[in-house]
Design a protein around this motif. Structure first.
Motif, short mmCIF file in Angstrom:
data_model
loop_
_atom_site.label_atom_id
_atom_site.label_comp_id
_atom_site.label_asym_id
_atom_site.label_seq_id
_atom_site.Cartn_x
_atom_site.Cartn_y
_atom_site.Cartn_z
N ASP A 306 0.81 -1.21 0.00
CA ASP A 306 0.00 0.00 0.00
C ASP A 306 0.85 1.27 0.00
O ASP A 306 1.92 1.31 0.62
CB ASP A 306 -0.91 0.01 1.23
N LYS A 346 -3.58 4.14 -1.66
CA LYS A 346 -4.74 4.12 -0.75
C LYS A 346 -5.13 5.52 -0.27
O LYS A 346 -6.23 5.70 0.26
CB LYS A 346 -4.42 3.24 0.47
N LYS A 376 -10.94 7.56 -2.39
CA LYS A 376 -9.92 7.40 -1.35
C LYS A 376 -9.66 8.75 -0.68
O LYS A 376 -9.99 9.80 -1.25
CB LYS A 376 -8.63 6.83 -1.95
N LYS A 520 -4.03 7.64 8.22
CA LYS A 520 -5.01 7.29 9.26
C LYS A 520 -6.41 7.20 8.67
O LYS A 520 -7.18 6.29 9.00
CB LYS A 520 -4.96 8.32 10.38
N LYS A 521 -6.75 8.15 7.79
CA LYS A 521 -8.07 8.12 7.15
C LYS A 521 -8.25 6.86 6.30
O LYS A 521 -9.36 6.36 6.13
CB LYS A 521 -8.25 9.37 6.27
N ALA A 522 -7.14 6.36 5.75
CA ALA A 522 -7.19 5.15 4.92
C ALA A 522 -6.99 3.88 5.74
O ALA A 522 -6.91 2.78 5.18
CB ALA A 522 -6.12 5.24 3.83
N ASN A 523 -6.88 4.04 7.08
CA ASN A 523 -6.69 2.91 7.99
C ASN A 523 -5.43 2.12 7.66
O ASN A 523 -5.42 0.88 7.65
CB ASN A 523 -7.90 1.97 7.94
N LEU A 524 -4.35 2.85 7.37
CA LEU A 524 -3.07 2.21 7.05
C LEU A 524 -2.14 2.25 8.25
O LEU A 524 -2.03 3.27 8.94
CB LEU A 524 -2.41 2.93 5.87
N GLU A 525 -1.45 1.16 8.49
CA GLU A 525 -0.41 1.12 9.52
C GLU A 525 0.96 1.01 8.88
O GLU A 525 1.88 1.75 9.21
CB GLU A 525 -0.65 -0.05 10.47
N TYR A 527 2.86 1.37 5.31
CA TYR A 527 2.65 1.90 3.96
C TYR A 527 3.94 2.55 3.46
O TYR A 527 4.86 2.84 4.25
CB TYR A 527 1.52 2.94 3.95
#
Length: 589
Positions: A306, A346, A376, A520-525, A527
């Motif tokens: 991502d 993302k 997105k 954070k808005k895309a719920n990524l940890e 990336y």
């Protein structure tokens, strides 16, 4: 006679063929030179090194490819420079690089905006948390230079040097009297009490409304300037204001007396101090690497998988593709469209640093931002400017971050149509006469006559319509009433700090914070951060370098800082259509 012509023709043909061959040989040689530059072994950072930072070059948002950089090719710029993205990334990398023991700042001044300087300053402050040292030294320090240098643990000034500290100022160049002498009348159609981009063409001094807005944003930037210096030099803001108001720093000794510098030293003495810090024998040279040669970059995140895309949009907004350093409506729209369709991307962070420009191109870009947001997260990070058209393309984003010193807002539009009647008829004795098939066929074409009141009304109607669309775009994006947008619009310029209170911006924050918010808005940890548009390879850059870019390089080489005034006049003369643009060339010094 026939033989004569035969030999002449053969000679001409030979010259043409030789010229073509020489052209391709020259391109081949240059290409090999460029390739050899790119193939050079990267600079290896020695252990126990000092990172040397000098910012005496133009700082764009993103490092621009210059195929002739570092080459001695007659007629082409060879200046080496870094964009803000690489400056910050390399300072971040140096923080964790065990080979780098500290930073040596040698900043006399820099030709960039306060938002860019604050970003660099914040990166240097973050570097200091590593417990590595920063030492600053210069023979001469402008106010902008001192703003950067003041972050250092120790600041040294040449015993016979100078440090400038007398408050900020912003001046405007007015053309009306000069245009009058030439016999050129500028016909203005605008919306916005504060849409003062047109003032230099119709006035010889600032309007009261313009003075009000310039004073407002200048004082807002000044407060940020003083706050930052106060925090690192431990001098109260009131004391800084008194020192500036009284112009109390006139001699090097004054700078030391008031605590602006640690001491007055010659360069060899500063070098001796650095050697002592890193434990180098006084007879040996300091292991060092310049920021431009330092190839390490901050980790962009996990490889593959991502991505959070950072799309840079800087420069004037123009119709079509635009050239490097401009925001082409078609080009940026295409980039946004590709990122919207890329499943690996993302979230998108649009980094905007623009005074605005074409209203039509701005609307096209806005459309793509709005479409991307539905697929997105889209977050905007503002640089020195995100005003008028620059704000237009930002308004649809999920969230907007700005620097405290960002110049933004300027929600208004205008059109400029010159009338050359006096120049052509009275001064040059040139006259035009048009034959037309309809009443308005020669409107905005026959430049040797002014517009009629009816024609002005038609064009003003178009300007008003675009302004209403602009207001709605902002109202919808920011979720506030159109009337409220109009009350804070009217072409008025605000700083990022002021814009937060007006709900034009969500929060004051850096590009890194904008990236974190998008992730954070895309719920990524986990990336990876990818930058767009993608960098061109040197060979491709040769073919894509426009004649305008080459002429600009030559102009800057001859005129230095004064080239920007000619570039500004050329830009104004080439404007077409309705403009959503910040007032003139804003320069604070």
């Amino acid at each position: 006679m026939r033989s004569f012509f035969k030999y002449v023709l053969a000679t001409i043909t030979g010259i043409i063929i030789c010229s073509i061959l020489m052209f391709f040989i020259m391109i081949g040689v240059i290409s090999m030179m460029v390739s050899s530059v790119g193939a050079k072994t990267e600079t290896v950072t020695a252990s126990n090194s000092v990172l040397m930072i000098n910012l005496d070059h133009e700082i764009t948002e993103k490092t621009e490819a210059n195929p002739f950089e570092g080459l001695d090719v007659p007629g082409f710029a060879s200046t080496r420079s870094l964009g803000l993205n690489d400056i910050v990334s390399r300072i971040k990398a140096a923080k964790t690089d065990s080979n780098i023991k500290g930073i040596y700042l040698n900043v006399s001044g820099t030709g960039t905006g306060f938002a860019t300087m604050k970003t660099i300053r914040e990166a240097l402050l973050d570097f200091k948390t590593s417990d590595k040292f920063i030492i600053a030294y210069s023979d001469v320090m402008s106010q902008k230079g001192y703003y950067i240098n003041s972050v250092a643990d120790e600041v040294y000034l040449h015993p016979q040097g100078s440090l400038d500290f007398r408050g900020l100022a912003s001046s405007v160049m007015f053309f009306k009297e000069g245009l009058d002498k030439l016999g050129i009348d500028m016909q203005v159609l605008k919306v916005g009490t504060y849409k003062s981009a047109v003032e230099p063409f119709i006035m010889n001094s600032m309007s009261e409304a313009n003075k009000e807005q310039v004073s407002s944003y200048l004082n807002s930037i000044y407060n940020t300037f003083l706050t930052d210096i106060s925090s690192t030099k431990k001098i109260s803001q009131d004391s800084l204001k008194s020192i500036a108001n009284g112009y109390l720093i006139r001699e090097p000794e004054d700078a030391k007396k008031y605590g602006f510098v640690t001491d007055l030293l010659y360069k060899d003495q500063v070098i001796a101090k650095i050697k002592e810090k890193i434990g180098v024998d006084e007879k040996k040279d300091i292991p060092s690497v310049s920021l431009i040669d330092y190839k390490n970059k901050a980790n962009a995140g996990e490889a593959g998988g991502d991505r959070v895309a950072v799309l840079y949009a800087y420069g004037e907004i123009v119709d079509g593709e635009g050239m490097e350093g401009q925001i082409g409506g078609d080009k940026l729209s295409r980039e946004l469209r590709d990122l919207r369709k890329d499943d690996k991307v993302k979230a998108i962070v649009l980094r905007v640093n623009s005074p605005g420009g074409s209203a039509l191109a701005s609307e096209s870009i806005w459309r793509e931002v709005d479409l991307a947001k539905k697929v997105k997260p889209v977050v905007v990070s503002m640089g020195d400017y995100a005003a008028s058209g620059g704000y237009y393309i930002s308004a649809a984003a999920d969230s907007i971050f700005a620097d405290p010193a960002t110049l933004t807002g300027s929600i208004g539009v205008f059109g400029l149509i010159p009338s050359f009647q006096k120049l052509f008829n009275e001064k040059l004795g040139i006259h035009f006469e048009a034959v037309k098939t309809a009443k308005f066929a020669d409107m905005d074409v026959d430049m040797d006559r002014p517009l009629s009141e009816e024609e002005k009304g038609i064009i003003q109607g178009g300007v008003n319509k675009i302004y209403q669309v602009f207001l709605k775009r902002v109202a919808d994006g920011r979720k506030i009433d159109v009337a409220q947008v109009d009350s804070i619009g009217q072409g008025r310029v605000w700083t990022g700090e002021q814009a937060v209170k007006l709900k034009l911006v969500d929060r004051v924050g850096t590009l890194d914070q904008a990236i974190a918010a998008a992730a954070k808005k895309a719920n990524l940890e986990n990336y990876r951060i990818s930058e767009y548009p993608r960098a061109k390879d040197p060979f491709e850059s040769i073919w894509s370098t426009s004649k305008d870019k080459i002429k600009l390089w030559l102009l800057e080489d001859e005129l230095g800082d004064y080239a920007k005034y000619l570039s500004e006049m050329k830009r104004i003369s080439q404007q077409s259509g309705i403009q959503a643009r910040i007032p003139y060339l804003v320069e604070i010094y």
